[in-house]
Structure formats: C-alpha cells, structure tokens
Design a protein around this motif. Structure first.
Motif, PDB file in Angstrom:
ATOM      1  N   THR A 305       0.834  -1.192   0.000  1.00 55.93           N
ATOM      2  CA  THR A 305       0.000   0.000   0.000  1.00 55.93           C
ATOM      3  C   THR A 305       0.873   1.248   0.000  1.00 55.93           C
ATOM      4  OG1 THR A 305      -1.710   1.158   1.213  1.00 55.93           O
ATOM      5  CG2 THR A 305      -0.213  -0.148   2.525  1.00 55.93           C
ATOM      6  N   ASP A 306       0.231   2.418   0.036  1.00 54.00           N
ATOM      7  CA  ASP A 306       1.002   3.659   0.057  1.00 54.00           C
ATOM      8  C   ASP A 306       1.307   4.046   1.499  1.00 54.00           C
ATOM      9  OD1 ASP A 306      -1.278   5.707   0.934  1.00 54.00           O
ATOM     10  OD2 ASP A 306      -2.089   4.221  -0.464  1.00 54.00           O
ATOM     11  N   TRP A 307       2.194   4.998   1.652  1.00 53.04           N
ATOM     12  CA  TRP A 307       2.616   5.392   2.996  1.00 53.04           C
ATOM     13  C   TRP A 307       1.465   5.935   3.828  1.00 53.04           C
ATOM     14  CZ3 TRP A 307       6.450   4.150   5.977  1.00 53.04           C
ATOM     15  CH2 TRP A 307       7.647   3.691   5.410  1.00 53.04           C
ATOM     16  N   ASP A 308       0.620   6.767   3.207  1.00 53.26           N
ATOM     17  CA  ASP A 308      -0.478   7.361   3.974  1.00 53.26           C
ATOM     18  C   ASP A 308      -1.344   6.295   4.612  1.00 53.26           C
ATOM     19  OD1 ASP A 308      -0.045   9.984   3.961  1.00 53.26           O
ATOM     20  OD2 ASP A 308      -1.248  10.439   2.175  1.00 53.26           O
ATOM     21  N   THR A 309      -1.709   5.318   3.795  1.00 53.39           N
ATOM     22  CA  THR A 309      -2.577   4.258   4.299  1.00 53.39           C
ATOM     23  C   THR A 309      -1.879   3.469   5.399  1.00 53.39           C
ATOM     24  OG1 THR A 309      -3.404   4.091   2.058  1.00 53.39           O
ATOM     25  CG2 THR A 309      -4.022   2.318   3.575  1.00 53.39           C
ATOM     26  N   ALA A 310      -0.638   3.090   5.143  1.00 53.89           N
ATOM     27  CA  ALA A 310       0.073   2.254   6.119  1.00 53.89           C
ATOM     28  C   ALA A 310       0.225   2.987   7.449  1.00 53.89           C
ATOM     29  CB  ALA A 310       1.438   1.865   5.566  1.00 53.89           C
ATOM     30  N   LEU A 311       0.579   4.265   7.390  1.00 56.06           N
ATOM     31  CA  LEU A 311       0.766   5.019   8.633  1.00 56.06           C
ATOM     32  C   LEU A 311      -0.560   5.212   9.357  1.00 56.06           C
ATOM     33  CD1 LEU A 311       3.359   7.632   7.340  1.00 56.06           C
ATOM     34  CD2 LEU A 311       3.773   5.905   9.111  1.00 56.06           C
ATOM     35  N   GLU A 312      -1.595   5.434   8.567  1.00 55.66           N
ATOM     36  CA  GLU A 312      -2.930   5.609   9.137  1.00 55.66           C
ATOM     37  C   GLU A 312      -3.348   4.338   9.886  1.00 55.66           C
ATOM     38  OE1 GLU A 312      -4.433   8.504   9.060  1.00 55.66           O
ATOM     39  OE2 GLU A 312      -5.904   7.539  10.381  1.00 55.66           O
ATOM     40  N   VAL A 313      -3.152   3.199   9.214  1.00 53.52           N
ATOM     41  CA  VAL A 313      -3.521   1.922   9.814  1.00 53.52           C
ATOM     42  C   VAL A 313      -2.707   1.670  11.084  1.00 53.52           C
ATOM     43  CG1 VAL A 313      -3.358  -0.582   9.469  1.00 53.52           C
ATOM     44  CG2 VAL A 313      -4.311   0.864   7.665  1.00 53.52           C
ATOM     45  N   ALA A 314      -1.413   1.969  11.026  1.00 55.04           N
ATOM     46  CA  ALA A 314      -0.546   1.741  12.188  1.00 55.04           C
ATOM     47  C   ALA A 314      -0.983   2.643  13.347  1.00 55.04           C
ATOM     48  CB  ALA A 314       0.905   2.010  11.820  1.00 55.04           C
ATOM     49  N   ALA A 315      -1.221   3.914  13.055  1.00 54.10           N
ATOM     50  CA  ALA A 315      -1.597   4.860  14.112  1.00 54.10           C
ATOM     51  C   ALA A 315      -2.941   4.476  14.709  1.00 54.10           C
ATOM     52  CB  ALA A 315      -1.652   6.279  13.555  1.00 54.10           C
ATOM     53  N   ARG A 316      -3.874   4.132  13.865  1.00 51.73           N
ATOM     54  CA  ARG A 316      -5.207   3.776  14.344  1.00 51.73           C
ATOM     55  C   ARG A 316      -5.125   2.537  15.244  1.00 51.73           C
ATOM     56  NH1 ARG A 316      -8.430   1.131  10.586  1.00 51.73           N
ATOM     57  NH2 ARG A 316      -7.610   2.530   8.990  1.00 51.73           N
ATOM     58  N   GLY A 317      -4.384   1.539  14.773  1.00 49.53           N
ATOM     59  CA  GLY A 317      -4.255   0.300  15.544  1.00 49.53           C
ATOM     60  C   GLY A 317      -3.687   0.565  16.933  1.00 49.53           C
ATOM     61  N   LEU A 318      -2.633   1.360  16.990  1.00 47.28           N
ATOM     62  CA  LEU A 318      -2.014   1.635  18.288  1.00 47.28           C
ATOM     63  C   LEU A 318      -2.966   2.444  19.173  1.00 47.28           C
ATOM     64  CD1 LEU A 318       1.646   2.403  17.090  1.00 47.28           C
ATOM     65  CD2 LEU A 318       0.865   0.375  18.346  1.00 47.28           C
ATOM     66  N   CYS A 319      -3.664   3.402  18.566  1.00 47.56           N
ATOM     67  CA  CYS A 319      -4.581   4.226  19.361  1.00 47.56           C
ATOM     68  C   CYS A 319      -5.737   3.392  19.909  1.00 47.56           C
ATOM     69  CB  CYS A 319      -5.116   5.384  18.526  1.00 47.56           C
ATOM     70  SG  CYS A 319      -3.866   6.634  18.243  1.00 47.56           S
ATOM     71  N   GLN A 320      -6.224   2.463  19.082  1.00 46.62           N
ATOM     72  CA  GLN A 320      -7.322   1.613  19.564  1.00 46.62           C
ATOM     73  C   GLN A 320      -6.897   0.800  20.783  1.00 46.62           C
ATOM     74  OE1 GLN A 320      -8.512  -0.530  16.087  1.00 46.62           O
ATOM     75  NE2 GLN A 320      -9.938   1.072  15.432  1.00 46.62           N
ATOM     76  N   ILE A 321      -5.700   0.226  20.693  1.00 52.00           N
ATOM     77  CA  ILE A 321      -5.212  -0.571  21.818  1.00 52.00           C
ATOM     78  C   ILE A 321      -5.062   0.326  23.044  1.00 52.00           C
ATOM     79  CG2 ILE A 321      -3.250  -1.900  22.702  1.00 52.00           C
ATOM     80  CD1 ILE A 321      -4.394  -3.536  20.560  1.00 52.00           C
ATOM     81  N   ARG A 322      -4.510   1.512  22.824  1.00 52.59           N
ATOM     82  CA  ARG A 322      -4.334   2.407  23.977  1.00 52.59           C
ATOM     83  C   ARG A 322      -5.689   2.770  24.576  1.00 52.59           C
ATOM     84  NH1 ARG A 322      -1.329   7.993  23.104  1.00 52.59           N
ATOM     85  NH2 ARG A 322      -3.171   8.327  21.807  1.00 52.59           N
ATOM     86  N   GLY A 323      -6.671   3.034  23.703  1.00 53.21           N
ATOM     87  CA  GLY A 323      -7.997   3.388  24.179  1.00 53.21           C
ATOM     88  C   GLY A 323      -8.603   2.283  25.026  1.00 53.21           C
TER      89      GLY A 323
END
Ligand code: SF4
Ligand code: SF4
Ligand code: FES
Lengths: 365, 559
Positions: A305-323
C-alpha cells in the motif's frame, strides 16, 4: 626532544629525531616515490624506488629506512636517482602482465602511476615471466601472484596490524612470491579476511572480489561513514556507484580503526542492496477490508500500500489498543542498529506520544 | 550496565580503545571473544602483546582464538566468574598487591568486601571453577604486578543471571588494584551492536530518559514534561525480556518494533513465537522481511545505515557522523521520517502536547535538528552538533558544551557517585545446571563472519559464502562418546526445544560444553536457551543452560 633540521631539495625541513627521510619529506609535502613503504606500516627497504642522494654517502640510499640527522642534505630528484628508479621500474615491469586495460587496479596502482611518471614502458627486457593461475577460491580476495612485486606490504600488514601472520614470502630471487599459511590458499591459512593486505597492496595482486568489474576509481563516489556491524565503530569510506556500494575501505583518519577494518566492515556491506529489501509499505488484508484478525486465510495476506494508508492503519491500531487497554499495554522497541537521532525519537514517541515508559531494545541480548 | 552504575555511579566503558591499546601493561579479557566480536579491538590487543610485550590473561571456558596470544588462559566453568574473581582477589590480597592508597582515598565498603574474599582460598576456588591453584596464583601475580591493567569483557560476563553481580565483581577487582581513572586501566565492557551504546544513551531503556536521567526522579520528569509539553508516565516501564512474555498475561497488547528481530535474538524462541502469535497488533519497521515479520500486522520499509545521515555512538562513548551514501530503494524511507510521521498521526488521534513545550513538536527537517534537541535535553550530549561531527571531531561523552573536548577517561580523581563502592559478592550457581537428563552445558554466541540474528550478514554474499551454515562446537571427548565425526549432523535438545546442525569437533570447547550461534533461523541456539533473567537488569542467561546432545540420525520422539 629537540627537532632535527635537514635540507631536502634545498628546502629546510624540521622533524623529530628517529624519523626516516621519507617521513620527513612526506610531512613537508615533498613526494618521494614509494612502493614498499607505507605510512601505516613499519619500514622495510625492499623495493629501492625511494633512492635519494645524501651528501656524504657514496651510493644513493633508500629514503624510507635512512634516519634523519641534523644537517643532512638530501636530493630526491637528481638525474642519478631518477635513472636508478627507472631501472627499478624496468626490472619490475619485465615480469609484470601489463594488462592495465582490464586490471582491477588501473587508476589506483602505484606501479602504473610510477611507470607513467618516469615514462617506463616495460618493453626493455621483456623475457621470462611468471604465469601463475589467478586464485579466486575464497569469497573475498582475488590473488594474482603475477602482479605481486614482493614489496611485503601485505606481509607487514598481516603481521603488525591484524597479527595472525597468515602471509609470507615463499621462494627466493625470480621465484619469490607471496603465499598463505603453508603456501596454500588463503582460506586454509589463519587468515581472517580483514583485507588489511588488500588495503595496502600497491598493485593488482590482492583485490577485493566484490568490486571486480564494478567501477574505476574515477567513476566511484566516496562517502565517509561508520560501520554498521559492531560497537567498535570503525570509520569507513564507502565506494558508491549507481546507487550501490561496490566496496569499502577503512578511513585512515578513523579515530578507532586508523584505516583498518575486519571482514564485515570491508566486505560485508553489499547487503543493503539485497533483493529481499522491503521497498513498499505493507499491511495485512484484514486491516483494509474488514474482518477479524486471524493468522490464516486471505485476511492475513500482505497487501502493498502507500505510505499514507500504512501510517494511518498503524496509528489507528495503536490508538485503539491504547484506548481499550491503556498506554502501558503498548511496548516500543527501538534499535541498536539505528541512528542516535532515531532512537531519541522512539523514546520521545513512547513517552510523549503514546504515554508509556515501555521502551527498550536488544542491549541485553 | 547496571553493575557499573552501582559501583561507580555511571555505567560505560571507562577508557578509550586507543588508550588501553597503547598503555595497558596487562589485560584481563573475560567473557569476550574479542577477535571475532570486536575484531579491530582484537587486532589492537594482539599488537600490544606482540609489539610491546603486554601481558594477556584470558579467562574463558572456551579456547577462543585470542588464547593463542595469551600469557595465561584460565578455563573456568561457565557461570563461575564471581568465585574465579574472588579467588584472584584473595591471592592479590594475600600477596599484599592491593593499592592501599587508592582503596583508602577513593572507595568505601572495603572491609565487608574483604570478609567475603577471605572465604575464597585457592583450594575452594579451584573446586568451584575447575581452574588449578597454580594458574590462579600465576594470574593473580600477573594482574597484581603489572600496572596499569585493563579489564575487558562482553556478553560472556553479562549474559548470566548474575550478570550485574559479575560486573560489580570486575569493578571490585579494578578498585582493589587502583586501576580506575588512569590511562591503560579501567573497566571496559565492549558493547555489541554498532549503536547499542547510542540507543541506551538516547533513552531507549524503560527507566531512563536520554543521558540516563531517571524517569522516577521527579526533577528529570518535570524537565521532559516541560520540554515535550505533555504529562509523562511516572514509573519505570518493562524491559523487552518482560514485554514479550507479558503478551501471554494480556499485559502487552501491541508492539511497535524498529529494526529488531526478537524471534532470533530473544531466548527460548518457541515461547517468543507463541507470544508474538498472540499479540493484538504489531507494527514492524525493518529493511528485510525478518523472522519477526510473519507476525506483523503492518510492515514499514525503513532505510539502511547507508541511506541516511545522523550519528552512532560506539562502545567507548565516541559520537561519530554517519553520512548518507545511497538513496533508499523503492519507497523505503529514512526511519526518522517514518517515526515522526507516525507520531504526528497518533497525536492527531489522541492527546495533543501543549504548545508551550519548546520541544513538543514533530516537524523535523533533518537529523541535525533532532541532534540539537538531544543536546538541549541531554547534559552528556550538550556539546554535540552535526556541524561539530562533520568538521571531523568525534568526542566521547560526556561533552558538556560546544567547547568541551569530551571525556576520554571516566572517573579521573573522583567517581561519578563520589566514592567507588566495593560490593561483597558470593557465588550463585547458574539457573539451570546439567543433570542426568540434560548432562551438558550449552553456551551461545556469534562468529566472525556473521552478526547477531544474521538477518544482515546472511545477506552479504561473501560472509554467507564464508560461513554458510550453523556449526555446533563439541569437544573431541564428547564426540567420541557419541561416535560423532567432524561435520556429521548433531542434535541438541533442551527443555525448551531442539536444533540440528553440523558438528565441529574441536577442543575450543571443554568436554562438558557445546557452543552454538544464533545466526541461522533453521538452527538457532535460541530455540534452546532459557529465559532465566538477571534480577536487576533482566539480561537472559544465554551463556549457560542444560542440554542433551545426540547424533542426529537417531530417531527422536516428540521433538
Ligand atoms: S586478509 Fe587480513 S588476515 Fe588475511 S592475509 Fe590479509 S591481512 Fe592477513
Ligand atoms: S569493521 Fe569490523 S570491527 Fe570495525 S566496526 Fe565494523 S564490524 Fe566492528
Ligand atoms: S619505498 Fe623505500 S625501499 Fe621501497
């Protein structure tokens, strides 16, 4: 200790006692040709290309082994010594392949440079010459004994720098040549493939295999950096052509290594262009197309995938776990292979951005 | 280096490589296979021995290559470093070779330390370590009568459950001999990876901010809270050797891993796989699809060392400039750009740092800018900038300001903590000792041609060709008992796993030991190793675990 003052080619030169005429001249920026002498190795006095005239001495003397003394008067370019040097070169070239067109050392060969400077073509006594097979049987170093001029630089590097004493000169006179261990291939000797011998070989006798055919010195960009393997921190000069590392040398001004390296530093950096390199961000299929995380089936396939998508997915995943589970449910591992600046950012990311002190790396491992 | 921090107040190599190479009259190399692991330092030790007649005592269960150059080789049993050192110090005291003025002026705790040392006379020490008494005596004389003396060690000292105590014991020895704070002396742990020192310096540890400022000290925390404009967590975090196993306890739910390969480098590979298999979310930033990649949810392509500029800090605390030589391949990016982009996105989803924080932001344009931030917040790096490094300078920290020349030797005249502390230390046996079922000891490490988990060196053509497969070192005695020939296949089993590889029958290893590396995933020693940790710094005991060895053509059930 009091400095010693001497005259070289009419110029007054100050130097420390115990230095050779060669060293004194080098410090003063006066070039005396050298083949066997090397600034980082003990002097040898084997090749006699450095002959100079010294007032009061009957015969010309090798500058590399003649010690300075007060009031010495030295001529480095008199007709007499120039003739002597030409003779040395003629003799060396009479048993040399002269295949400079394809020789790996063209452009970085001392013999070639001197032949050019002294206009010696090597056609005076072409006669009997050696025809040794070229030995490429080890992974790192190509040995072509036809090009060995028996200057013993490699022998001294191996003895006094590495220390394992893998190289010696076998036979005498016309047949004298380098050999490894008990005169077998390098890999059967105590050799550790540090390449110190290659670094100081003045001709094409010892060449790094990985660089063969990859570029001439003038086509190569040189970049100083630090080795990526161990914690010694050797300073390297990478040889770069067409966005690839084609070779490496130890940098002579490296505070730790002073020009030398081990096998990994000199011959181990082609990995950066290995075809396995990751070149595009990837995420698992399930992350883009929904569904639960399961480590089998198509949901677990990689999707480039492109960088935007990959970073978005990574950030979202980490934030969900933190939440869901709190910042301390996240662990961050930084890297002993990455830059200080990057490790600093990992520490800042863990503590400031995620909000945990769970950061570590493999220091313990 | 928690052991040094406790004894001296800060933990890093005290002297420079150049300094110990040129000034030490005697070396004690213990638990460091220097010529294979830190080869260019190995060169310097060999040169010192050959060219200046320096004395060299090698203490290692294996007959490593450096032994060829040693004045004396002490072949103690794995896991008996403390009794060995206590026994040597016993003899040094008995001969009155201790440095009394140094002990009186610069140390504390000597009397209680001496009380323990008295319990290690040569007979008892020999019994525990297997080193003959006359060798102990000879070593004590070499160390006691040649000054200055440098102690050099590596993972062979630290990768034990007693790792921290082993280091303190070496600190004891050097204080006893007055070898601290002087040229040619010191305690010199050789750090493994190219930038492991830097990763520690930069706060890549759960209990400290950059420059070893404790997260538990209110004042340090306030400083970073102010600089970064955010409230920061208060207690120390968990180490990697806790974070990964904690997945099974549901305490670790997500991991963000930069350029590390826990499947290869952590102990007890099977267990690590189980943990990574269960973790909810794993972001991996790497240059190759490592052995950890199959467990990742997101894989971000980073840049190799040659594709970015910045700095590394070597084992002697020297900060050096790394310069970009190549463009990253394809869409791969320098890691600092990836980390900052990820940070900005996470901040966008969650809490925002206050604008008051002078260093709260993440809009870096270069690593030079990041270094300026580091220098502003890290006293030991305060004088470092890329301009200074690019001008050819490579100072050793602490570098207190731009005009400060750096610190080639630590603890000159005064220890960081004031007085150096002697620590009384007794022998504690390894966590898993051989028994009837697993009668041999496994020790692990690396070889000259490869590096760590091998992810990089196996992809260097020449290195792989030079050492294409895992070899397991086994002694001629043990091999004969198993009717195992050189280069035949051998199977090594521990309570945790088993590996099969080619045997190298060699007297490098003593009869009761096998030695394996972890460079090759198909036969990695970490399938076997035990996750027993040093209680203080949580280093796993890689250098000792119990194994059984068989010829590999035998049928194995349940493997
Ligand atoms: S590569 Fe190194 S060890 Fe091998 S012969 Fe050359 S100098 Fe000696
Ligand atoms: S060249 Fe060898 S000794 Fe030097 S830093 Fe690289 S791996 Fe270490
Ligand atoms: S350089 Fe002086 S004899 Fe060779």
């Amino acid at each position: 200790m009091a400095a010693v003052s001497l005259k070289i080619d009419g110029k007054t030169v100050e130097t420390a006692p115990g230095r050779s005429v060669m060293q004194a001249a080098r410090d003063a920026g006066i070039g005396i040709p050298a083949l066997c002498d090397h600034p980082a190795l003990p002097p040898e006095g084997a090749c006699r290309i450095c002959l100079v005239e010294i007032e009061g001495q009957r015969a010309p003397q090798p500058a590399c082994t003649f010690q300075v003394s007060a009031g010495l008067v030295v001529q480095t370019r008199s007709p007499h010594v120039v003739a002597a040097r030409k003779l040395v070169l003629e003799l060396l070239l009479s048993d040399h392949p002269l295949d400079c067109l394809t020789c790996e050392s063209t452009g970085s060969c001392l013999l070639q440079d001197l032949a050019y400077e002294y206009d010696v073509k090597g056609d005076r006594w072409r006669g009997r010459h050696h025809d040794y097979p070229v030995d490429s049987s080890n992974p790192f170093i190509q040995v072509d004994r036809n090009k060995c001029i028996v200057c013993r630089r490699c022998v001294r590097a191996c003895n006094s720098i590495n220390g394992v004493e893998a190289i010696s000169i076998f036979h005498r006179g016309f047949n004298a040549s380098i050999g490894f261990g008990a005169d077998g291939p390098m890999q059967d000797s105590p050799c550790e493939f540090c390449g110190s011998c290659v670094a100081v070989c003045p001709t094409g006798a010892l060449r790094p295999k990985l660089a063969i055919g990859k570029g001439r010195p003038w086509q190569v960009k040189k970049v100083d950096t630090i080795c990526s393997y161990c914690g010694v921190g050797c300073k390297l000069t990478l040889h770069v052509r067409d966005n690839r590392i084609i070779g490496a040398d130890g940098a002579w001004d490296g505070p730790v290594n002073r020009g030398w390296t081990c096998v990994k530093g000199r011959f181990g950096h082609d990995y950066v262009r290995h075809p396995d390199r990751l070149t595009k961000p990837r995420v698992r299929h399930y992350l883009l197309h929904g569904g639960k995380k399961r480590r089998d089936g198509t949901g677990w396939d990689w999707v480039e995938t492109d960088w935007d998508t990959a970073l978005e997915v990574a950030a979202r995943g980490l934030c969900q776990i933190r939440g869901k589970y709190g910042a301390d449910s996240i662990g961050v591992l930084c890297s002993a292979k990455c830059l200080n600046e990057e490790n600093y950012l990992m520490n800042k990311l863990a503590r400031q951005v995620i909000g945990t002190n769970n950061i570590d790396h493999c220091a313990r491992l | 280096m928690a052991g040094l921090a406790a004894s001296f107040g800060s933990g890093a190599m005290t002297n420079s490589i150049e300094d110990i190479a040129t000034h030490a009259a005697v070396y004690l190399v213990i638990g460091s296979n220097t010529t294979e692991q830190h080869p260019v330092i190995g060169f310097r030790i060999r040169q010192a021995v050959k060219q200046r007649g320096a004395k060299l005592v090698v203490a290692d269960p294996r007959r490593i290559d450096l032994v060829d150059f040693a004045t004396l080789h002490l072949r103690h049993r794995s896991g008996t470093d403390i009794p060995l050192l206590n026994g040597l110090m016993h003899l040094i005291l008995r001969a009155g070779l201790e440095d009394r003025p140094f002990i009186a002026e610069r140390t504390e705790g000597f009397e209680s330390f001496r009380a323990v040392i008295e319990q290690y006379p040569p007979e008892r020490t020999s019994g525990i370590t297997g080193v003959p008494a006359d060798q102990l005596q000879a070593a004590a004389m070499l160390l006691g009568t040649n000054k200055p003396g440098a102690v050099i060690w590596a993972m062979g000292i630290t990768q034990h459950i007693t790792g921290v105590r082993n280091v303190m014991s070496l600190a004891n020895l050097q204080m006893l001999l007055g070898n601290i704070g002087i040229p040619g002396g010191g305690v010199n742990p050789l750090r493994g990876q190219n930038n492991v020192q830097g990763a520690c310096d930069m706060g890549g540890l759960p209990d400290v901010y950059p420059g070893y400022q404790k997260v538990t000290v209110e004042e340090s925390r306030r400083k970073y809270e102010e600089a970064w404009g955010a409230a920061l967590p208060t207690g120390a975090g968990r180490t990697v050797t806790e974070l990964i196993p904690d997945v099974l306890e549901d305490k670790t739910r997500a991991l963000y891993i930069l350029g590390e390969d826990p499947v290869m480098s952590e102990p007890d590979t099977n267990h690590v796989r189980k943990c990574l298999d269960k973790v909810d979310f794993l972001v991996l930033q790497e240059i190759f699809p490592s052995e950890t990649a199959p467990y990742a949810d997101v894989l971000l392509p980073g840049a190799s060392f040659a594709e970015k500029s910045g700095s590394f800090t070597n084992t002697e605390r020297r900060v050096q400039m790394v310069q970009q030589a190549l463009d990253p391949p394809g869409e791969a990016r320098p890691d600092w750009l990836i980390i900052s982009a990820l940070a900005r996105r996470i901040l966008a989803e969650g809490r925002q740092p206050s604008r008051e924080g002078k260093h709260a932001g993440w809009d870096y344009h270069s690593t030079a800018e990041i270094m300026n931030e580091i220098a502003a917040l890290t006293p030991s790096y305060a004088g470092i900038s890329h301009d200074r490094l690019k001008s050819g300078d490579s100072p050793q920290w602490p570098v207190k300001d731009p005009g400060h020349p750096g610190t080639p030797i630590l603890h000159v005249g005064r220890f960081t903590r004031g007085l150096g502390r002697f620590t009384p230390l007794d022998h504690i046996p390894a966590a898993e000792l051989p028994d009837d079922e697993f009668p041999m000891v496994l020790s692990t490490g690396r070889v000259l041609y490869h590096w760590h988990g091998g992810g990089i060196s196996r992809r260097a053509k020449g290195l792989l060709e030079a050492y294409p497969k895992a070899l397991i070192e086994i002694s001629p005695d043990a091999a004969a008992r198993l009717q195992l020939g050189n280069h035949e296949r051998v199977r090594v089993l521990s309570r945790r796993g088993s590996i099969e590889a080619e045997a190298w029958v060699t007297d490098r290893v003593p009869p009761g030991m096998v030695y394996a590396n972890f460079h090759f995933p198909e036969a990695s020693a970490n399938e076997l190793t035990i996750a027993a940790l040093d209680p203080v710094c949580k280093i796993p005991e890689y250098k000792v675990c119990a194994v059984r060895v068989e010829k590999a053509d035998k049928d194995v059930s349940g493997g």
